[in-house]
Design a protein around this motif. Structure first.
Motif, PDB file in Angstrom:
ATOM      1  N   TYR A 262       0.812  -1.222   0.000  1.00 39.16           N
ATOM      2  CA  TYR A 262       0.000   0.000   0.000  1.00 39.16           C
ATOM      3  C   TYR A 262       0.844   1.271   0.000  1.00 39.16           C
ATOM      4  CZ  TYR A 262      -3.720  -3.252   1.192  1.00 39.16           C
ATOM      5  OH  TYR A 262      -4.596  -4.294   1.190  1.00 39.16           O
ATOM      6  N   GLN A 263       2.156   1.115   0.121  1.00 35.67           N
ATOM      7  CA  GLN A 263       3.028   2.285   0.164  1.00 35.67           C
ATOM      8  C   GLN A 263       3.086   2.956  -1.210  1.00 35.67           C
ATOM      9  OE1 GLN A 263       6.839   1.149   1.779  1.00 35.67           O
ATOM     10  NE2 GLN A 263       5.939   0.434   3.693  1.00 35.67           N
ATOM     11  N   VAL A 264       3.310   4.262  -1.184  1.00 35.92           N
ATOM     12  CA  VAL A 264       3.456   5.047  -2.408  1.00 35.92           C
ATOM     13  C   VAL A 264       4.869   5.628  -2.400  1.00 35.92           C
ATOM     14  CG1 VAL A 264       2.640   7.097  -3.654  1.00 35.92           C
ATOM     15  CG2 VAL A 264       0.991   5.600  -2.485  1.00 35.92           C
TER      16      VAL A 264
ATOM     17  N   THR B 151       5.752   6.296   5.288  1.00 35.99           N
ATOM     18  CA  THR B 151       5.347   4.895   5.401  1.00 35.99           C
ATOM     19  C   THR B 151       4.640   4.601   6.724  1.00 35.99           C
ATOM     20  OG1 THR B 151       7.530   4.302   6.247  1.00 35.99           O
ATOM     21  CG2 THR B 151       7.189   4.105   3.856  1.00 35.99           C
ATOM     22  N   VAL B 152       4.236   5.650   7.425  1.00 29.61           N
ATOM     23  CA  VAL B 152       3.532   5.491   8.701  1.00 29.61           C
ATOM     24  C   VAL B 152       2.295   6.381   8.679  1.00 29.61           C
ATOM     25  CG1 VAL B 152       3.646   5.863  11.207  1.00 29.61           C
ATOM     26  CG2 VAL B 152       5.633   4.948   9.983  1.00 29.61           C
ATOM     27  N   ASP B 153       1.167   5.809   9.074  1.00 29.15           N
ATOM     28  CA  ASP B 153      -0.070   6.570   9.255  1.00 29.15           C
ATOM     29  C   ASP B 153      -0.358   6.696  10.746  1.00 29.15           C
ATOM     30  OD1 ASP B 153      -1.343   7.491   6.909  1.00 29.15           O
ATOM     31  OD2 ASP B 153      -2.108   5.488   6.448  1.00 29.15           O
TER      32      ASP B 153
ATOM     33  N   PHE C  72      -2.604   9.234   0.365  1.00 27.87           N
ATOM     34  CA  PHE C  72      -3.554   9.972  -0.472  1.00 27.87           C
ATOM     35  C   PHE C  72      -2.793  11.060  -1.228  1.00 27.87           C
ATOM     36  CE2 PHE C  72      -7.967   9.420   1.745  1.00 27.87           C
ATOM     37  CZ  PHE C  72      -7.920   8.067   1.485  1.00 27.87           C
ATOM     38  N   GLU C  73      -2.983  11.087  -2.541  1.00 27.59           N
ATOM     39  CA  GLU C  73      -2.325  12.077  -3.391  1.00 27.59           C
ATOM     40  C   GLU C  73      -3.355  12.812  -4.231  1.00 27.59           C
ATOM     41  OE1 GLU C  73       1.867  10.570  -4.816  1.00 27.59           O
ATOM     42  OE2 GLU C  73       0.359   9.048  -5.294  1.00 27.59           O
ATOM     43  N   GLY C  74      -2.919  13.858  -4.880  1.00 28.47           N
ATOM     44  CA  GLY C  74      -3.774  14.578  -5.817  1.00 28.47           C
ATOM     45  C   GLY C  74      -4.991  15.172  -5.140  1.00 28.47           C
ATOM     46  N   PRO C  75      -6.170  14.996  -5.753  1.00 31.11           N
ATOM     47  CA  PRO C  75      -7.366  15.674  -5.245  1.00 31.11           C
ATOM     48  C   PRO C  75      -7.819  15.226  -3.858  1.00 31.11           C
ATOM     49  CG  PRO C  75      -7.926  14.238  -7.090  1.00 31.11           C
ATOM     50  CD  PRO C  75      -6.436  14.235  -6.966  1.00 31.11           C
TER      51      PRO C  75
END
Length: 168
Positions: free
Chosen positions: A32-34, A39-41, A59-62
């Motif tokens: 699930y990493q981008v 790398t920590v929520d 979460f990226e972008g919009p």
């Protein structure tokens, strides 16, 4: 007070409890990493409301900076807190000018397959409406009970704490 939380990924995660809110940190599983993102929520449990809040770092972008809200059931064990997903989720932008209600199909499947009892289903539907009334509806939209700030002030304070995870 320090506390451990069992995340749905199977990880026991370190956290801190302040009154009726728990903040905990979870390492994001590699799948699930981008790339280039943390790398920590950090997630927050509103213990008396059956709510888990996360502002996912992937979460990226919009949707970057949006809150992901899970309706959950929280069990207290000798090891710590165990979080059970109750299938209904929200996606909430920073401006709070709208929201998305997610996964009602998953909720229906869980009810139909027997993963959720009718009592559990009634509880999570009540939690859903209460969350909407308290955090998402505006006073001009009609009587909805006491309104609360979103995110709650305790969450905002806990966001400022350093990571609870030991460095790797």
């Amino acid at each position: 007070m320090n506390i451990q939380v069992l995340h749905r990924s199977g990880q026991w995660c370190p956290g801190r409890r302040v009154d009726d809110v728990v903040a905990y940190d979870v390492r994001i599983l590699p799948k699930y990493q981008v790339a280039g993102r943390p790398t920590v929520d950090r997630s927050y449990l509103l213990l008396n409301e059956g709510i888990q809040l996360t502002k996912p770092v992937v979460f990226e972008g919009p949707v970057e900076g949006w809150w992901y809200v899970d309706l959950v059931d929280i069990s207290h064990t000798d090891e710590g807190l165990v979080v059970h997903d109750m299938y209904i989720d929200f996606l909430i932008p920073p401006a709070l000018d709208r929201y998305q209600l997610l996964d009602l199909d998953e909720f229906a499947d869980a009810l139909q397959s027997g993963k959720l009892s009718p009592t559990q289903s009634a509880t999570v539907l009540t939690q859903t409406q209460t969350f909407i009334n308290h955090y998402l509806r505006r006073p001009e939209e009609g009587p909805n009970g006491p309104t609360r700030q979103f995110p709650p002030p305790a969450v905002t304070a806990l966001e400022q704490l350093p990571s609870f995870l030991a460095p790797r």
